[in-house]
Design a protein around this motif. Structure first.
Motif, mmCIF file in Angstrom:
data_model
loop_
_atom_site.group_PDB
_atom_site.id
_atom_site.type_symbol
_atom_site.label_atom_id
_atom_site.label_comp_id
_atom_site.label_asym_id
_atom_site.label_seq_id
_atom_site.Cartn_x
_atom_site.Cartn_y
_atom_site.Cartn_z
ATOM 1 N N MET A 50 41.368 52.199 45.794
ATOM 2 C CA MET A 50 40.802 52.899 46.959
ATOM 3 C C MET A 50 40.919 52.012 48.185
ATOM 4 N N GLU A 56 32.962 52.599 51.389
ATOM 5 C CA GLU A 56 32.379 51.475 50.652
ATOM 6 C C GLU A 56 31.647 50.513 51.579
ATOM 7 N N TYR A 262 33.508 56.442 40.996
ATOM 8 C CA TYR A 262 34.609 57.019 41.768
ATOM 9 C C TYR A 262 35.692 57.551 40.853
ATOM 10 N N ALA A 275 33.417 52.473 38.637
ATOM 11 C CA ALA A 275 33.582 51.266 37.879
ATOM 12 C C ALA A 275 32.205 50.668 37.674
ATOM 13 N N ARG A 318 36.153 40.896 39.622
ATOM 14 C CA ARG A 318 36.275 40.858 41.074
ATOM 15 C C ARG A 318 35.926 39.438 41.539
ATOM 16 N N ARG A 344 35.352 43.497 46.306
ATOM 17 C CA ARG A 344 35.725 44.900 46.099
ATOM 18 C C ARG A 344 36.927 45.324 46.927
HETATM 19 N N1 GLY Z 1 36.431 48.777 45.277
HETATM 20 C C1 GLY Z 1 36.089 49.309 44.038
HETATM 21 C C2 GLY Z 1 35.399 48.401 43.127
HETATM 22 O O1 GLY Z 1 35.260 47.223 43.413
HETATM 23 O O2 GLY Z 1 34.961 48.843 42.101
#
Ligand code: GLY
Length: 392
Positions: A50, A56, A262, A275, A318, A344
């Motif tokens: 995304m 976000e 999402y 997620a 992440r 993210r």
């Molecule tokens: N940007 C989506 C996530 O970090 O899950």
């Protein structure tokens, strides 16, 4: 020493951030190398892709918003250039996003996000539940309202990573397929890295772009180690069968009883569902609970998901900084730069990161939009020992 072990720039880490840095660096005429056992791997293999600067948005991240919006603005030209350079489509899709709410608390949360978006001067329109379902007929009847954000798009991160590897190869980037185990420092200057097989790589400048592992490279002085930690995300991939009526026409996000969800539909029928967000260190286990919660919430949001083929589960990490924004630029150790901590927004921030790092490497200075993200904004940290290796 063999000639190809020496370069102007050595990028440690061949995920999308390392690759874009290497590609842009090579385009600026710098002899560039990347050290990674599996270039194009890393968090991009899990990410949904995304480009969600607006949907976000979080309180306290206004400075990051500016960088996110700048990178989103660059995406169409970046995608076109990368497609041309690699001969590969990266799945950039200007489809927009719909963020919806299912119950009264979810709606209150979405109203709060809308207010923050409007205060930040962003384009976002409030829709009733009926208007949401008119746009996306597969949504559950219980959807109570939503935000239409036509500027938040998507790209396919796996294709992006593959195209970046090809673009790097075509631009003359040298790949060293091994783990960089240790940074080499000579007379208070970073001079390269040693790989796990003992190969010594030397470079005029080193970029540490190893995602969550960026804080773990041996030899980096404690005072410049990046304060990056892993935040686990579990993701599902479903497939809409060929010939099936259009399932979703844009990215759909939701708050489902407080959990963020999402659904990202690709043109090839793939539907990515994400997620989880878990502070579990280096753990990348796909759990029954994680899969259950994602499917439960996705089913509540779009009941028809249970008809789709279940294709894949995976989990990634992440790379997260203390303020959720990336670390870009020189460290206090001459010759060592950082491009990590994108949390993210790694996929979204790929174009602007590549441009900024190339400016730094070729001209010696970051462009204005990247300067607030200097690694020097954080005091030195001490990391606990690694308990388990990253496997995704
Ligand atoms: N940007 C989506 C996530 O970090 O899950």
């Amino acid at each position: 020493m063999h000639a190809h072990t020496s370069s102007d720039v050595l990028v440690v880490g061949g995920g999308i951030i390392g690759l874009v840095t290497a590609w842009r660096s090579a385009q600026r005429g710098l002899r560039t190398a990347v050290a990674d056992p599996e270039p194009g791997g890393g968090a991009a293999q899990v990410a949904a892709g995304m480009l969600a600067a607006v949907t976000e948005l979080h309180h306290g991240e206004q400075l990051l918003l500016g960088l996110n919006l700048e990178s989103a603005r660059r995406y169409p030209a970046f995608a076109a250039e990368l497609t041309e350079a690699s001969g590969q489509d990266i799945g950039y899709r200007a489809c927009g996003t719909l963020a919806v709410a299912l119950d009264a608390d979810d709606r209150a949360q979405l109203r709060d996000l809308h207010a923050l978006q409007l205060r930040s001067g962003l384009d976002s329109a409030w829709l009733t539940g009926r208007e949401c379902r008119r746009l996306e007929p597969m949504l559950a009847p219980g959807v109570r309202g939503g935000l239409r954000v036509d500027g938040d798009h998507q790209v396919d991160p796996r294709r992006l990573a593959k195209a970046l590897v090809t673009a790097c190869e075509r631009a003359g980037v040298v790949f060293h397929r091994g783990w960089a185990e240790r940074l080499t420092v000579l007379r208070d200057r970073a001079t390269g890295a040693v790989l796990a097989d003992g190969t010594a790589l030397t470079a005029g400048q080193v970029v540490l772009a190893a995602g969550s592992l960026s804080g773990r490279l041996a030899g980096v002085p404690a005072e410049v180690l990046p304060p990056v930690r892993p935040v686990k995300g579990q993701v599902l991939r479903l497939t809409v069968p060929p010939g099936y009526a259009p399932f979703l026409s844009r990215t759909v996000r939701a708050v489902v009883r407080g959990s963020h969800l999402y659904l990202v539909p690709r043109e090839n029928g793939e539907l990515v569902v994400g997620a989880t967000s878990e502070e579990l260190g280096w753990d990348t286990t796909v759990t029954a609970g994680g899969v259950y919660e994602l499917l439960r919430d996705a089913h509540e949001l779009v009941p028809g998901v249970t008809e789709l083929r279940f294709t894949e589960t995976c989990a990634g990490l992440r790379p997260t900084s203390p303020d959720n924004a990336p670390l870009l630029g020189p460290t206090a150790l001459p010759g060592l730069h950082l491009a990590t901590g994108h949390f993210r927004n790694g996929v979204l921030l790929t174009p602007v990161t590549g441009d900024a790092m190339a400016d730094l490497l070729a001209d010696g200075a970051l462009p204005p939009e990247a300067r607030p993200f200097t690694p020097r904004r954080f005091p030195p940290v001490r990391h606990p020992p690694v308990r388990q290796e990253q496997s995704a």
